[in-house]
Write an enzyme that holds these catalytic residues in place. Structure first.
Site, PDB file in Angstrom:
ATOM      1  N   GLY A  16       0.780  -1.231   0.000  1.00 26.53           N
ATOM      2  CA  GLY A  16       0.000   0.000   0.000  1.00 26.53           C
ATOM      3  C   GLY A  16       0.812   1.281   0.000  1.00 26.53           C
ATOM      4  N   SER A  17       2.000   1.271  -0.602  1.00 26.49           N
ATOM      5  CA  SER A  17       2.800   2.497  -0.602  1.00 26.49           C
ATOM      6  C   SER A  17       2.150   3.590  -1.455  1.00 26.49           C
ATOM      7  CB  SER A  17       4.225   2.217  -1.082  1.00 26.49           C
ATOM      8  OG  SER A  17       4.246   1.756  -2.417  1.00 26.49           O
ATOM      9  N   ASN A  18       1.498   3.228  -2.548  1.00 28.65           N
ATOM     10  CA  ASN A  18       0.790   4.239  -3.335  1.00 28.65           C
ATOM     11  C   ASN A  18      -0.437   4.745  -2.593  1.00 28.65           C
ATOM     12  OD1 ASN A  18       2.037   4.941  -5.892  1.00 28.65           O
ATOM     13  ND2 ASN A  18       1.829   2.787  -6.437  1.00 28.65           N
ATOM     14  N   ARG A  69     -16.172 -13.729  -9.380  1.00 31.31           N
ATOM     15  CA  ARG A  69     -15.668 -12.356  -9.324  1.00 31.31           C
ATOM     16  C   ARG A  69     -16.828 -11.370  -9.347  1.00 31.31           C
ATOM     17  NH1 ARG A  69     -12.022 -14.365 -13.505  1.00 31.31           N
ATOM     18  NH2 ARG A  69      -9.968 -14.783 -12.594  1.00 31.31           N
ATOM     19  N   MET A  94      -4.532  -6.566  -7.295  1.00 30.68           N
ATOM     20  CA  MET A  94      -4.119  -7.662  -8.163  1.00 30.68           C
ATOM     21  C   MET A  94      -5.261  -8.634  -8.448  1.00 30.68           C
ATOM     22  SD  MET A  94      -1.192  -6.520  -8.642  1.00 30.68           S
ATOM     23  CE  MET A  94      -0.581  -7.810  -9.708  1.00 30.68           C
ATOM     24  N   ARG A  95      -6.384  -8.077  -8.832  1.00 37.55           N
ATOM     25  CA  ARG A  95      -7.538  -8.888  -9.205  1.00 37.55           C
ATOM     26  C   ARG A  95      -8.050  -8.451 -10.572  1.00 37.55           C
ATOM     27  NH1 ARG A  95      -8.727 -13.628  -6.543  1.00 37.55           N
ATOM     28  NH2 ARG A  95      -7.388 -13.475  -4.710  1.00 37.55           N
ATOM     29  N   ILE A  97     -10.642  -7.213 -13.026  1.00 39.18           N
ATOM     30  CA  ILE A  97     -11.834  -6.383 -12.884  1.00 39.18           C
ATOM     31  C   ILE A  97     -12.812  -6.761 -13.988  1.00 39.18           C
ATOM     32  CG2 ILE A  97     -12.735  -4.030 -12.882  1.00 39.18           C
ATOM     33  CD1 ILE A  97     -10.957  -4.420 -10.557  1.00 39.18           C
ATOM     34  N   HIS A 113       0.679   1.853 -13.664  1.00 38.27           N
ATOM     35  CA  HIS A 113       1.398   0.673 -14.148  1.00 38.27           C
ATOM     36  C   HIS A 113       2.879   0.999 -14.296  1.00 38.27           C
ATOM     37  CE1 HIS A 113       1.813  -3.199 -16.134  1.00 38.27           C
ATOM     38  NE2 HIS A 113       2.574  -2.610 -17.027  1.00 38.27           N
TER      39      HIS A 113
END
Length: 210
Positions: A16-18, A69, A94-95, A97, A113
């Site tokens: 979670g750095s972003n 999903r 990382m799923r 969509i 990205h």
């Protein structure tokens, strides 16, 4: 008349750095937005701790507890609508969509990205760049269109690949760029200098792996 702060939801899966960079920008007044929700598919991820420490609501879920999903995305969508979220910000989520979220937030969902798209989409972008021997790589922020990192590009920032660079050293420099660029792009959306309506003027695709 001053615009109301943009309500955003950040989706993340790991450290979670972003997410932290965005939260810090909001706290410091550099970003005219409110983080209404963190969405995380790993309840024990570090990013959940970061959100809780910042007093930001969290929707953390285990995908294995859902039939599909689409099933968990319908619940996510309810959470977003409940909080009147204006913009979805993917930050290491990382799923895949699906159309459930892509269609509901078409033109209002962005992703970051670690490459200069359209080069090296998908996973292991830094490793891909190194294996191809490129001299320049970087970071891209783009709209999510349901394809594999294929949406309209909103902003890019480049870095030179130096002799002796490793995947770790490039990744570190890319993270430094991401932490500056993502809040800047979100602020551009907030103040109207980045127009999502123009960028979004094409047909959505079926699904994305950020």
């Amino acid at each position: 008349m001053r615009r109301a702060p943009l309500g955003i939801a950040v989706f993340a899966s790991g450290n979670g750095s972003n997410f932290q960079a965005i939260a810090d920008a909001v706290k410091e007044g550099r970003l005219d937005a409110r983080i209404e929700l963190l969405v995380c598919d790993r309840p024990k991820a570090k990013v959940v701790e970061r959100a809780e420490a910042a007093g930001i609501p969290v929707f953390a879920f285990n995908p294995k507890e859902y039939a599909s999903r689409e099933a968990y995305e319908r619940e996510i969508l309810q959470q977003l609508q409940l909080r009147n979220v204006d913009l979805v910000v993917l930050a290491g989520y990382m799923r895949i969509i699906t159309k459930v979220l892509v269609d509901a937030y078409w033109g209002r969902m962005i992703n970051i990205h670690p490459s200069l798209l359209p080069s090296f989409p998908g996973l292991d972008a830094v490793g891909q760049a190194l294996r191809h021997g490129v001299k320049v790589t970087g970071v891209t922020v783009h709209l999510v269109d349901g394809g594999l990192d294929s949406g309209p590009i909103l902003a890019q920032r480049a870095i030179d690949v130096q002799p002796g660079d490793t995947e770790a050293s490039i990744t570190e420099r890319i993270h430094q760029i991401e932490h500056r660029l993502y809040p800047e792009v979100i602020q551009g959306i907030c103040d109207g200098s980045i127009h999502l309506e123009q960028a979004a003027d094409h047909k959505p695709k079926d699904g994305i792996t950020p």
